[in-house]
Design an enzyme around this catalytic site. Structure first.
Site, PDB file in Angstrom:
ATOM      1  N   GLU A 125       0.791  -1.316  -0.003  1.00  0.00           N
ATOM      2  CA  GLU A 125       0.188  -0.020  -0.238  1.00  0.00           C
ATOM      3  C   GLU A 125       0.925   1.190  -0.046  1.00  0.00           C
ATOM      4  O   GLU A 125       1.938   1.286   0.472  1.00  0.00           O
ATOM      5  CB  GLU A 125      -0.765   0.089   1.135  1.00  0.00           C
ATOM      6  CG  GLU A 125      -1.782  -1.063   1.751  1.00  0.00           C
ATOM      7  CD  GLU A 125      -2.485  -1.250   2.979  1.00  0.00           C
ATOM      8  OE1 GLU A 125      -2.181  -0.167   3.640  1.00  0.00           O
ATOM      9  OE2 GLU A 125      -2.863  -2.036   3.404  1.00  0.00           O
ATOM     10  N   CYS A 138      26.318  28.593  25.407  1.00  0.00           N
ATOM     11  CA  CYS A 138      26.379  29.848  26.278  1.00  0.00           C
ATOM     12  C   CYS A 138      26.107  29.854  27.574  1.00  0.00           C
ATOM     13  O   CYS A 138      24.801  29.131  27.660  1.00  0.00           O
ATOM     14  CB  CYS A 138      25.251  30.958  25.371  1.00  0.00           C
ATOM     15  SG  CYS A 138      25.019  32.264  26.209  1.00  0.00           S
ATOM     16  N   LYS A 194      11.008   3.104   2.241  1.00  0.00           N
ATOM     17  CA  LYS A 194      11.045   4.695   2.091  1.00  0.00           C
ATOM     18  C   LYS A 194      11.752   4.931   0.783  1.00  0.00           C
ATOM     19  O   LYS A 194      12.793   4.434   0.646  1.00  0.00           O
ATOM     20  CB  LYS A 194      12.000   5.256   3.287  1.00  0.00           C
ATOM     21  CG  LYS A 194      11.261   5.185   4.846  1.00  0.00           C
ATOM     22  CD  LYS A 194      10.209   6.055   4.554  1.00  0.00           C
ATOM     23  CE  LYS A 194       9.567   6.184   6.083  1.00  0.00           C
ATOM     24  NZ  LYS A 194      10.116   7.157   7.029  1.00  0.00           N
ATOM     25  N   CYS A 214      24.191  37.437  23.222  1.00  0.00           N
ATOM     26  CA  CYS A 214      24.521  38.157  24.291  1.00  0.00           C
ATOM     27  C   CYS A 214      25.900  38.448  24.561  1.00  0.00           C
ATOM     28  O   CYS A 214      26.297  38.834  25.450  1.00  0.00           O
ATOM     29  CB  CYS A 214      24.021  37.483  25.810  1.00  0.00           C
ATOM     30  SG  CYS A 214      25.055  36.063  25.966  1.00  0.00           S
ATOM     31  N   LYS A 244       2.368   4.504   1.353  1.00  0.00           N
ATOM     32  CA  LYS A 244       2.393   5.113   2.812  1.00  0.00           C
ATOM     33  C   LYS A 244       2.100   6.529   2.688  1.00  0.00           C
ATOM     34  O   LYS A 244       2.785   7.556   2.111  1.00  0.00           O
ATOM     35  CB  LYS A 244       3.880   4.999   3.170  1.00  0.00           C
ATOM     36  CG  LYS A 244       3.968   5.461   4.752  1.00  0.00           C
ATOM     37  CD  LYS A 244       5.371   4.880   4.976  1.00  0.00           C
ATOM     38  CE  LYS A 244       5.612   5.071   6.807  1.00  0.00           C
ATOM     39  NZ  LYS A 244       5.470   6.440   7.007  1.00  0.00           N
ATOM     40  N   ASP A 304       1.555  10.137   3.970  1.00  0.00           N
ATOM     41  CA  ASP A 304       2.217  11.050   4.906  1.00  0.00           C
ATOM     42  C   ASP A 304       1.194  12.239   5.508  1.00  0.00           C
ATOM     43  O   ASP A 304       1.063  13.257   5.244  1.00  0.00           O
ATOM     44  CB  ASP A 304       3.162  11.894   4.034  1.00  0.00           C
ATOM     45  CG  ASP A 304       4.395  12.198   4.815  1.00  0.00           C
ATOM     46  OD1 ASP A 304       4.521  11.792   5.944  1.00  0.00           O
ATOM     47  OD2 ASP A 304       5.109  13.162   4.346  1.00  0.00           O
ATOM     48  N   CYS A 351      28.633  34.363  22.039  1.00  0.00           N
ATOM     49  CA  CYS A 351      27.181  34.141  21.719  1.00  0.00           C
ATOM     50  C   CYS A 351      26.810  35.108  20.896  1.00  0.00           C
ATOM     51  O   CYS A 351      26.793  36.255  21.182  1.00  0.00           O
ATOM     52  CB  CYS A 351      26.687  34.150  23.097  1.00  0.00           C
ATOM     53  SG  CYS A 351      24.701  33.851  22.905  1.00  0.00           S
ATOM     54  N   TYR A 411      -6.950   1.460   6.719  1.00  0.00           N
ATOM     55  CA  TYR A 411      -6.257   0.277   6.333  1.00  0.00           C
ATOM     56  C   TYR A 411      -6.021  -0.774   7.487  1.00  0.00           C
ATOM     57  O   TYR A 411      -5.466  -1.783   7.374  1.00  0.00           O
ATOM     58  CB  TYR A 411      -4.630   0.583   5.888  1.00  0.00           C
ATOM     59  CG  TYR A 411      -4.046   1.528   6.706  1.00  0.00           C
ATOM     60  CD1 TYR A 411      -3.614   1.232   8.064  1.00  0.00           C
ATOM     61  CD2 TYR A 411      -3.761   2.880   6.348  1.00  0.00           C
ATOM     62  CE1 TYR A 411      -2.942   2.112   8.873  1.00  0.00           C
ATOM     63  CE2 TYR A 411      -3.006   3.599   7.301  1.00  0.00           C
ATOM     64  CZ  TYR A 411      -2.553   3.238   8.544  1.00  0.00           C
ATOM     65  OH  TYR A 411      -1.891   4.138   9.429  1.00  0.00           O
ATOM     66  N   CYS A 469      20.673  35.090  28.876  1.00  0.00           N
ATOM     67  CA  CYS A 469      20.913  35.436  27.514  1.00  0.00           C
ATOM     68  C   CYS A 469      19.431  35.464  26.706  1.00  0.00           C
ATOM     69  O   CYS A 469      18.585  34.553  27.043  1.00  0.00           O
ATOM     70  CB  CYS A 469      21.737  34.165  26.809  1.00  0.00           C
ATOM     71  SG  CYS A 469      21.763  34.140  25.126  1.00  0.00           S
TER      72      CYS A 469
HETATM   73  S1  IVH Z   1      -0.017   0.263   8.864  1.00  0.00           S
HETATM   74  C1  IVH Z   1       1.219  -1.699  12.976  1.00  0.00           C
HETATM   75  N1  IVH Z   1      -0.100   1.238   6.372  1.00  0.00           N
HETATM   76  O1  IVH Z   1       3.056   4.889   8.997  1.00  0.00           O
HETATM   77  C2  IVH Z   1       1.367  -0.579  11.949  1.00  0.00           C
HETATM   78  N2  IVH Z   1       0.483   2.483   8.202  1.00  0.00           N
HETATM   79  O2  IVH Z   1       5.467   5.061  10.070  1.00  0.00           O
HETATM   80  C3  IVH Z   1       0.216  -0.258  11.319  1.00  0.00           C
HETATM   81  N3  IVH Z   1       1.093   5.022   7.696  1.00  0.00           N
HETATM   82  O3  IVH Z   1       2.004   4.839  12.270  1.00  0.00           O
HETATM   83  C4  IVH Z   1       0.603   0.784  10.121  1.00  0.00           C
HETATM   84  N4  IVH Z   1       0.170   4.954   5.469  1.00  0.00           N
HETATM   85  O4  IVH Z   1       0.506   6.250  10.561  1.00  0.00           O
HETATM   86  C5  IVH Z   1       0.130   1.354   7.666  1.00  0.00           C
HETATM   87  N5  IVH Z   1      -0.712   2.434   4.367  1.00  0.00           N
HETATM   88  C6  IVH Z   1      -0.468   2.177   5.494  1.00  0.00           C
HETATM   89  C7  IVH Z   1       0.046   3.502   6.062  1.00  0.00           C
HETATM   90  C8  IVH Z   1       0.642   3.646   7.390  1.00  0.00           C
HETATM   91  C9  IVH Z   1       0.648   5.787   6.532  1.00  0.00           C
HETATM   92  C10 IVH Z   1       1.671   5.393   8.778  1.00  0.00           C
HETATM   93  C11 IVH Z   1       0.976   5.152  10.097  1.00  0.00           C
HETATM   94  C12 IVH Z   1       2.134   4.431  10.970  1.00  0.00           C
HETATM   95  C13 IVH Z   1       3.499   5.267  10.233  1.00  0.00           C
HETATM   96  C14 IVH Z   1       4.623   4.290  10.525  1.00  0.00           C
END
Ligand code: IVH
Length: 687
Positions: A121, A430, A319, A415, A123, A125, A412, A232, A435
């Site tokens: 899936e 410092c 990542k 100060c 991720k 942000d 500094c 999710y 300060c």
């Molecule tokens: S699963 C048990 N799925 O990423 C862990 N997390 O870096 C359940 N996040 O705290 C998380 N997209 O807030 C999962 N497709 C996704 C996600 C996701 C974003 C976030 C989530 C988690 C953080 C960890």
């Protein structure tokens, strides 16, 4: 429901029809991004519903689409304990690390050959959210907080149109659905345009903007910001699936938003290929993503793999590589922190990178600058990883002609006192406690969310208060009147904003005054943390407050007695003593007390004996007839026990109510003792 019969049958029928229609079109627009009708047509439906409800007030329920936005701001968010901790994810930064994850999974699954099925899936942000539905109705939305305790942000969650107030089909009992709240790129850009016009500091990225918005106490503002969400994860005793893919399909089927690009991948090779595709394709999305989450599809296998204290062993987050750019290093400046630590940072020629304009980057410490031999005037390579703060990777050689290695200033910048460095330390300091730069940072810390939580008392206001000589320490804050704050002239701080002009604080000032008054009532733990005693973090502050009950007692306790408290080590104890021995600090505490700041612990008393169930861990499952799970948890915790969300070998006993499911099975497998409801009641009544 009792008020409904007061409306005629045709009104009731039309009301139901309109509620369904509005939800249907919300779903088309906010979840599927594929509207069937125009905005004007949608507004007409909503107005008809509003008119109908105005004519027949008995038809209004909290679940009507007209009731998403609560009328007025709330005072604060309540805290929420997560029955099942909200874990984080382990990270993988390369193909090798993905393959290593797969190896571990296959080993755990006893699969030497053959492949594991994963679901990949995107991720998102944003910030994680836990939604509770009962009887198909949304009853609570909570933030993750520290994973164990979050905040009840239901009023704000209700404004998010992608999140249904009622599910269609789906479980009848209580379930928790977890996911991510995020701010779509377009809403993020609009929010920053508006903030720039209002002279407010800009949000650094959509994640910060989403998190900041979610914590706003005014649901009307949250509504305007345009948050969205994806889900999710399902926690339910009643409904379970064999595969994660089925869970995602079910969530979508019940009307919940699910990010549509998820894929099932046979084996890690398919995962690797998908991650490579998204590294570029992600730019086409309407939201920010920083990676791909890879999850074992088979839920029984997930159970077997289990979790560490921090993250599940059945998932990892790939990542995307950090995005890089080159730009000019205009200058190396230094920043003075609240403890006096002086750290260098890079002032850069502004450059657009990964969704935002970068004009500054951290440089850690003087040694780091020397090691990289960064010089003013260099062209430098900068990168922005998952974190907000960009860093300088290296200079692009050669250095410009005539350039010289950078040296730490000897004084500094705020100060002019001589900077000192301990032999053993890399940090320059410092040492002047008066300060102005240190005072500013200390005040920011005091006002911060985890400390006294004084909303609105940010960098530019603190700068103005210190520069105008109105505030020299924390206690001075409480001498500020609403009128004085209203008239105060500040210069909004934002290096990216050209339009920052001095302006009167006005209404914002009155609000800060209100926040200051409210902050006087906070628990002692917040005050201790806010005082900024070295080495005393949030956790130590809470422990000290709970154990000693008043600030006076803490400051009068000898180091060996402080240290006798579990979780308080010699460094913290010595630091508290050093703070208490300084007459200026004693005087400060006295003035805070005289201003009416609460100096007592408000949390349950654990100062006496440890509870009779101390050291024991319980898990609660199924439905208890005599009390809610929250009350059962609270009862156990009052007696000193820990309540956990999952059964392990360390569990003392499983408390199993009616219709206990997989946890009971697991307890049996592990040979963990099980208590039925009457044995549980016996336990808490006799303890
Ligand atoms: S699963 C048990 N799925 O990423 C862990 N997390 O870096 C359940 N996040 O705290 C998380 N997209 O807030 C999962 N497709 C996704 C996600 C996701 C974003 C976030 C989530 C988690 C953080 C960890």
């Amino acid at each position: 429901m009792s008020a409904i019969p007061s409306a005629p049958a045709d009104a009731i029928a039309r009301h139901r029809e309109l509620c369904d229609l509005v939800r249907h079109h919300e779903e088309r627009y906010y979840i599927l991004d594929d509207p069937e009708i125009s905005d004007a047509e949608f507004d007409r439906l909503l107005h008809e519903l509003e008119r109908l409800e105005a004519a027949h007030p008995g038809l209004v329920t909290p679940h009507s689409p007209t009731q998403r936005v609560a009328g007025r701001p709330i005072d604060r968010f309540e805290s929420v304990d997560h029955m099942v901790p909200m874990l984080s994810l382990d990270n993988a930064y390369s193909e090798d690390e993905l393959r290593a994850f797969d190896e571990r999974v296959r080993k755990g699954a006893d699969l030497r050959n053959g492949s594991v099925s994963y679901v990949a899936e995107l991720k998102i942000d944003g910030l994680s959210i836990a939604l509770t539905y009962d009887g198909g109705r949304l009853i609570r939305g909570a933030t993750r907080g520290n994973g164990t305790t979050g905040e009840d942000v239901t009023v704000n969650v209700r404004t998010i149109r992608a999140i249904p107030l009622t599910l269609h089909g789906g479980p009848v009992g209580r379930v928790e659905v977890r996911g991510e709240v995020y701010l779509p790129r377009a809403s993020f850009e609009r929010a920053n345009r508006e903030r720039e016009e209002a002279g407010l500091p800009l949000f650094a990225n959509p994640r910060n903007a989403a998190a900041g918005t979610m914590r706003n106490l005014d649901p009307a503002l949250v509504d305007r910001r345009g948050l969205s969400a994806f889900t999710y994860q399902l926690l339910s005793e009643e409904t379970s699936f064999a595969h994660h893919a089925d869970t995602l399909a079910a969530l979508r089927g019940w009307g919940l938003p699910v990010e549509p690009h998820w894929r099932r991948c046979e084996g890690i090779g398919a995962v690797v290929a998908l991650c490579a595709e998204w590294a570029d394709a992600r730019r086409t999305l309407q939201f920010e993503t920083d990676g791909v989450v890879i999850k074992v599809d088979d839920l029984a296998l997930r159970e077997r793999l289990g979790s560490t204290a921090k993250f599940p062993r059945w998932a990892t987050a790939f990542k995307f590589p950090a995005e890089q750019a080159t730009t000019a290093l205009k200058a190396i400046a230094v920043n003075v922190g609240r403890t006096g630590a002086v750290t260098p940072y890079a002032v850069l020629e502004p450059v657009f990178l990964a969704g935002s304009t970068i004009s500054m980057a951290t440089l850690h410490n003087a040694e780091d600058v020397a090691r990289k031999d960064l010089r003013e005037g260099d062209r430098v390579l900068i990168e922005k990883g998952g974190d907000v703060i960009p860093k300088v990777v290296k200079p692009m050689l050669p250095h410009p002609e005539g350039s010289r290695p950078w040296v730490m200033p000897s004084m500094c910048p705020a100060c002019s006192s001589a900077l000192q460095r301990d032999e053993a330390e890399v940090v320059w300091r410092c040492e002047n406690t008066a300060c102005p730069a240190r005072i500013r940072r200390a005040l920011e810390h005091f006002a911060s969310r985890s400390a006294m939580n004084i909303e609105g008392l940010g960098e530019s206001l603190i700068d103005a208060l210190v520069a105008q000589g109105l505030v020299h320490d924390f206690a001075d804050l409480y001498g500020l009147t609403a009128d004085r704050l209203e008239q105060l002239v500040v210069v909004p701080k934002d290096p990216r904003s050209e339009r920052a002009k001095p302006r009167k604080l006005g209404k914002v000032g009155r609000n800060v005054a209100k926040q200051l008054t409210q902050s006087k009532q906070h628990d002692l733990a917040r005050l201790i943390y806010g005082l900024g005693i070295r080495h005393v973090g949030e956790k130590a502050a809470a422990t000290l407050a709970r154990r000693f009950r008043t600030l006076e007692r803490i400051l009068d306790t000898p180091a060996e007695d402080l240290q006798a408290v579990p979780e308080i080590g010699p460094v913290v104890a010595a630091s508290v003593r050093a703070f208490a021995n300084e007459p200026r600090n004693r005087e400060l505490v006295e003035r805070l007390g005289a201003a009416g700041v609460n100096m007592q612990s408000l949390s349950a008393d654990s100062s006496s004996e440890p509870g009779p169930l101390a050291g024991r861990t319980y898990v609660i499952t199924g439905t208890l007839s005599s009390m809610s799970r929250e009350d059962a948890t609270a009862a156990l915790e009052r007696l000193g026990a820990r309540v956990s969300g999952s059964v392990s070998k360390k569990t003392t006993a499983l408390i199993a109510g009616a219709e206990a499911g997989s946890k009971l099975e697991k307890a049996r497998q592990l040979g963990v003792e099980t208590l039925d409801e009457s044995a549980f009641l016996d336990l808490i009544l006799r303890a």
